[in-house]
Design a protein around this motif. Structure first.
Motif, short mmCIF file in Angstrom:
data_model
loop_
_atom_site.label_atom_id
_atom_site.label_comp_id
_atom_site.label_asym_id
_atom_site.label_seq_id
_atom_site.Cartn_x
_atom_site.Cartn_y
_atom_site.Cartn_z
N UNK A 202 -5.51 -11.43 -0.19
CA UNK A 202 -4.82 -10.65 -1.20
C UNK A 202 -3.39 -10.41 -0.73
N UNK A 203 -2.45 -10.58 -1.65
CA UNK A 203 -1.05 -10.28 -1.38
C UNK A 203 -0.81 -8.80 -1.61
N UNK A 204 -0.04 -8.19 -0.76
CA UNK A 204 0.37 -6.79 -0.93
C UNK A 204 -0.81 -5.85 -1.17
N UNK A 205 -1.85 -5.99 -0.39
CA UNK A 205 -3.01 -5.10 -0.53
C UNK A 205 -2.54 -3.65 -0.42
N UNK A 206 -2.99 -2.78 -1.33
CA UNK A 206 -2.54 -1.38 -1.29
C UNK A 206 -2.95 -0.71 0.02
N UNK A 207 -2.05 0.10 0.53
CA UNK A 207 -2.31 0.79 1.79
C UNK A 207 -3.37 1.87 1.60
N UNK A 208 -3.94 2.29 2.71
CA UNK A 208 -4.92 3.37 2.69
C UNK A 208 -4.29 4.63 2.10
N UNK A 209 -3.04 4.91 2.47
CA UNK A 209 -2.34 6.10 1.95
C UNK A 209 -2.18 6.03 0.44
N UNK A 210 -1.85 4.84 -0.07
CA UNK A 210 -1.70 4.68 -1.53
C UNK A 210 -3.03 4.89 -2.24
N UNK A 211 -4.09 4.35 -1.66
CA UNK A 211 -5.42 4.49 -2.26
C UNK A 211 -5.89 5.95 -2.23
N UNK A 212 -5.55 6.67 -1.17
CA UNK A 212 -5.97 8.07 -1.04
C UNK A 212 -5.30 8.98 -2.06
N UNK A 213 -4.18 8.58 -2.60
CA UNK A 213 -3.47 9.37 -3.62
C UNK A 213 -4.14 9.29 -4.99
N UNK A 214 -5.01 8.32 -5.16
CA UNK A 214 -5.64 8.09 -6.47
C UNK A 214 -6.76 9.08 -6.74
N UNK A 215 -6.95 9.43 -8.02
CA UNK A 215 -8.10 10.28 -8.35
C UNK A 215 -9.40 9.52 -8.10
N UNK A 216 -10.43 10.26 -7.77
CA UNK A 216 -11.75 9.67 -7.57
C UNK A 216 -12.40 9.39 -8.93
#
Length: 110
Positions: A1-15
């Motif tokens: 995958x190109x530019x896989x989202x970072x852990x920090x970016x994923x953690x900002x998302x609502x569950x």
């Protein structure tokens, strides 16, 4: 995958299910994955492997739909050796679904 989202970016998302009382037009889209005429717009994440969002496959706006998307399957997907890309945060900031032309067109919102 190109530019896989970072852990920090994923953690900002609502569950998952945290935004279920928000109308579809008002849903915040956090990620945009794309490859070969296919787009996935992601609004929620379970913190492990499951996203919830909007998928338009092969430019087929009539059959596009809201639903669940597997992160691991997106990571593994490739077309003729080209991998799925995730648009970088500086080019795809968080925005409402109603501000994304492809989502509006396929839902008949414009």
């Amino acid at each position: 995958m190109w530019n896989e989202p970072s852990k920090a970016r994923l953690e900002k998302m609502p569950r998952l299910y945290e935004t279920e009382n928000i109308s579809l037009k008002e849903k915040l889209v956090h990620l945009h994955f794309f490859i070969a005429g296919c787009d996935w717009y992601v609004c929620e994440f379970d913190g492990h492997d499951l996203f919830w969002g909007y998928a338009i496959l092969n430019g087929d706006y009539e059959m596009a739909e809201w639903g669940y998307i597997s992160f691991s399957e997106l990571r593994e997907l490739s077309v003729c050796g080209i991998e799925v890309d995730c648009e970088l945060e500086e080019y795809f900031p968080v925005k409402k679904a109603q501000s994304i032309d492809k989502i509006c067109e396929s839902n008949g919102w414009k």
